[in-house]
Scaffold this active site. Structure first.
Site, mmCIF file in Angstrom:
data_model
loop_
_atom_site.group_PDB
_atom_site.id
_atom_site.type_symbol
_atom_site.label_atom_id
_atom_site.label_comp_id
_atom_site.label_asym_id
_atom_site.label_seq_id
_atom_site.Cartn_x
_atom_site.Cartn_y
_atom_site.Cartn_z
ATOM 1 N N HIS A 123 0.801 -1.145 -0.064
ATOM 2 C CA HIS A 123 0.051 0.023 0.097
ATOM 3 C C HIS A 123 0.960 1.249 -0.081
ATOM 4 O O HIS A 123 1.976 1.357 0.714
ATOM 5 C CB HIS A 123 -1.090 -0.081 1.264
ATOM 6 C CG HIS A 123 -0.120 -0.166 2.575
ATOM 7 N ND1 HIS A 123 0.339 0.954 3.098
ATOM 8 C CD2 HIS A 123 -0.139 -1.268 3.104
ATOM 9 C CE1 HIS A 123 0.856 0.324 4.382
ATOM 10 N NE2 HIS A 123 0.616 -0.812 4.409
ATOM 11 N N ASP A 124 0.341 2.486 -0.806
ATOM 12 C CA ASP A 124 1.043 3.687 -0.892
ATOM 13 C C ASP A 124 2.387 3.680 -1.373
ATOM 14 O O ASP A 124 3.157 4.786 -1.362
ATOM 15 C CB ASP A 124 0.833 4.157 0.593
ATOM 16 C CG ASP A 124 -0.379 4.327 0.975
ATOM 17 O OD1 ASP A 124 -1.241 5.038 0.475
ATOM 18 O OD2 ASP A 124 -0.678 3.751 2.060
ATOM 19 N N GLY A 141 5.016 -1.069 2.523
ATOM 20 C CA GLY A 141 4.175 0.126 2.409
ATOM 21 C C GLY A 141 4.826 1.029 2.404
ATOM 22 O O GLY A 141 5.761 1.320 2.999
#
Length: 260
Positions: A123-124, A141
């Site tokens: 994520h991200d 992440g």
């Protein structure tokens, strides 16, 4: 939705938006909020879900999971995103997760990247253009990866690490801190081993620019200066040197510290 490019066993939600010439292989699943650009090919047994936007002329091979919910216990179902640019090759069994509201809310992969099998983008993550990730490279992440980066197979990157443009890791490297632009690194944990001079030559860097980068590397790693002192020295050397400005700017930004 069906068409000449969509296998009859594929499941494509009526709300999905598919461009001209998109191909969807057997038993693949395309979710409601997915957008896929022209001439992109999705192999068999792929799952593309969530608020995911994929550009044009991509090749996504079989058994990949694209746009699934982030592996973050804080995630509560928010409509975060995954964005993939154009002309990327994404090989088998890759897993790309959406962003989280604790960061920018979107995971991004740019253009012209070559992503080999079993790569994970958490994520991200923010990945630039023209990168190569060898088999089983794993990004935790919030990782930021610059343009033209090469990650060797089984490279593992800690969350919030930054990887500078034109840098390179060897197979099995463990990055727990930021890797500056142009630097080659290897080991567990990773240590610097010179600059990626061969890659810079292939990308058209002038000999004098490569010499300046090599000199800056020595300032950073071989001079005995403390990091703040080396950072100031490189900032001075960067005046009028665009290649060094990239390095100086990277070192000026806050991060997890750099590989030393």
């Amino acid at each position: 939705m069906s068409g000449a490019g969509i296998h009859p066993t594929a499941i494509v939600h009526p709300g999905a938006k598919l461009g001209q010439g998109v191909e969807v292989g057997a038993y693949s699943i395309i979710g409601e909020y997915v957008e896929i650009g022209d001439r992109t090919r999705i192999g068999p047994h792929g799952v593309i879900e969530g608020h995911t936007r994929i550009g044009c002329d991509n090749q996504i091979f079989q058994f990949s999971s694209i746009g699934a919910a982030p592996q973050d216990k804080k995630y509560a179902g928010e409509p975060t995103r995954l964005e993939i640019g154009d002309r990327n090759v994404i090989r088998e069994f890759c897993t790309f997760n959406r962003g989280t509201t604790q960061d920018v809310g979107v995971t991004r992969l740019g253009n012209d990247n070559w992503i080999m099998a079993y790569v994970h983008l958490a994520h991200d993550c923010q990945v630039g253009n023209n990168t190569i990730f060898a088999n089983n490279a794993q990004l935790a992440g919030h990782t930021i990866v610059g343009d033209w980066v090469i990650l060797g197979g089984f490279t593992v990157v800690h969350q919030f690490v930054r990887i500078g443009a034109h840098s390179m890791t060897a197979m099995g490297s463990i990055l727990l801190q930021d890797l500056p632009p142009y630097v080659m690194a290897s080991g567990n944990t990773a240590e610097p081993h010179g600059i990626n001079s061969e890659g810079l030559k292939r990308r058209g860097f002038a000999p004098e620019a490569i010499t300046a980068i090599r000199r800056a590397y020595k300032t950073l790693y071989k001079s005995g200066l403390k990091l703040d002192e080396a950072r100031a020295a490189i900032a001075g050397e960067a005046q009028g040197q665009p290649a060094l400005e990239i390095l100086a700017s990277f070192l000026a930004e806050p991060g997890r510290g750099i590989v030393r």
